[in-house]
Scaffold this motif. Structure first.
Motif, PDB file in Angstrom:
ATOM      1  N   GLY A   1      -8.776   3.453  -9.700  1.00 17.04           N
ATOM      2  CA  GLY A   1      -8.080   4.647 -10.149  1.00 17.04           C
ATOM      3  C   GLY A   1      -8.138   5.820  -9.182  1.00 17.04           C
ATOM      4  N   ARG A   2      -8.406   5.551  -7.925  1.00 17.90           N
ATOM      5  CA  ARG A   2      -8.572   6.641  -6.949  1.00 17.90           C
ATOM      6  C   ARG A   2      -7.252   7.236  -6.471  1.00 17.90           C
ATOM      7  N   LEU A   3      -6.134   6.590  -6.804  1.00 18.87           N
ATOM      8  CA  LEU A   3      -4.843   7.146  -6.400  1.00 18.87           C
ATOM      9  C   LEU A   3      -4.641   8.529  -7.012  1.00 18.87           C
ATOM     10  N   THR A   4      -5.006   8.695  -8.257  1.00 19.16           N
ATOM     11  CA  THR A   4      -4.892   9.996  -8.911  1.00 19.16           C
ATOM     12  C   THR A   4      -5.724  11.038  -8.170  1.00 19.16           C
ATOM     13  N   THR A   5      -6.933  10.653  -7.771  1.00 20.12           N
ATOM     14  CA  THR A   5      -7.804  11.565  -7.024  1.00 20.12           C
ATOM     15  C   THR A   5      -7.167  11.946  -5.694  1.00 20.12           C
ATOM     16  N   LEU A   6      -6.604  10.965  -5.002  1.00 21.05           N
ATOM     17  CA  LEU A   6      -5.948  11.248  -3.721  1.00 21.05           C
ATOM     18  C   LEU A   6      -4.757  12.187  -3.891  1.00 21.05           C
ATOM     19  N   LYS A   7      -3.975  11.967  -4.925  1.00 13.70           N
ATOM     20  CA  LYS A   7      -2.822  12.837  -5.172  1.00 13.70           C
ATOM     21  C   LYS A   7      -3.277  14.264  -5.483  1.00 13.70           C
TER      22      LYS A   7
ATOM     23  N   GLY B   1       2.014   1.415  -2.371  1.00 15.61           N
ATOM     24  CA  GLY B   1       1.127   0.334  -2.794  1.00 15.61           C
ATOM     25  C   GLY B   1       0.730  -0.535  -1.615  1.00 15.61           C
TER      26      GLY B   1
ATOM     27  N   PRO C   1      -4.008  -0.453  -2.301  1.00 11.74           N
ATOM     28  CA  PRO C   1      -4.087  -0.565  -3.762  1.00 11.74           C
ATOM     29  C   PRO C   1      -4.728   0.676  -4.380  1.00 11.74           C
ATOM     30  N   ASP C   2      -4.488   0.840  -5.657  1.00  8.53           N
ATOM     31  CA  ASP C   2      -5.119   1.919  -6.414  1.00  8.53           C
ATOM     32  C   ASP C   2      -6.496   1.436  -6.866  1.00  8.53           C
TER      33      ASP C   2
ATOM     34  N   PHE D   1       2.433   8.081  -0.977  1.00  4.95           N
ATOM     35  CA  PHE D   1       1.477   7.054  -1.388  1.00  4.95           C
ATOM     36  C   PHE D   1       2.256   5.798  -1.731  1.00  4.95           C
TER      37      PHE D   1
ATOM     38  N   TYR E   1      -0.918   3.518   2.611  1.00  4.63           N
ATOM     39  CA  TYR E   1      -0.671   2.225   1.973  1.00  4.63           C
ATOM     40  C   TYR E   1      -1.979   1.652   1.447  1.00  4.63           C
TER      41      TYR E   1
END
Length: 168
Positions: free
Chosen positions: A30-36, A52, A26-27, A50, A24
């Protein structure tokens, strides 16, 4: 990276059936893409979700929908997420960088995962095999937060520290 590595090893071993990790927050930048992408590189995208950011009642619903709280920080000055999880009675798996592992053995509220992927893997496996003790660890987590982080305890500690400083 260390948590994903640990989960990848657990998945490959097949030692914990139906293991899931819910993340859980915030992105940020833009690190959500990196985590995915990271999850995909460790072949765990099927066991990681993932989500929010959550606040208020929604946060406590999210905490209560899971079995354990895992935080694998390399450095965490005041780990509010861990404290919030323990306050609602979640046993925790935490690395030494969170600054709360020193009290785990004494108060019995969770599992010390050390500071590497192998330690995290072992702590997760220990917690899974130890799940009959989660109710006890849950009570211990609540008692610990009440003792260490309730406003009355914090005020008393502050006054004691001020007196100690003034007497020097």
């Amino acid at each position: 990276d260390l948590l994903f590595d640990a989960l990848s090893k657990i998945k490959a071993e097949g030692s914990i059936p139906n293991i899931k990790l819910s993340i859980y927050g915030p992105d940020f930048a833009g690190r959500l893409t990196t985590l995915k992408e990271f999850a995909k590189s460790f072949d765990i995208e099927d066991i990681v979700s993932f989500n929010g950011p959550v606040f208020g009642a929604e946060k406590f619903n999210a905490l209560n929908a899971n079995d354990l709280f895992i935080q694998t920080s390399r450095f965490e000055g005041m780990p509010l997420g861990i404290i919030e999880a323990m306050n609602v009675g979640m046993p925790v798996i935490i690395t030494e960088g969170t600054n709360l592992t020193a009290d785990i053995a004494e108060y019995g509220y969770g599992y010390n995962a050390g500071n590497d992927a192998e330690g995290i893997k072992n702590a997760i496996k220990e917690a899974y095999s130890d799940r009959k003790k989660w109710k006890e660890k849950s009570k211990n987590a609540i008692a610990y937060t009440e003792k260490k982080f309730a406003w009355g305890s914090i005020a008393k500690s502050c006054v004691e520290n001020y007196k100690r400083i003034l007497n020097k």
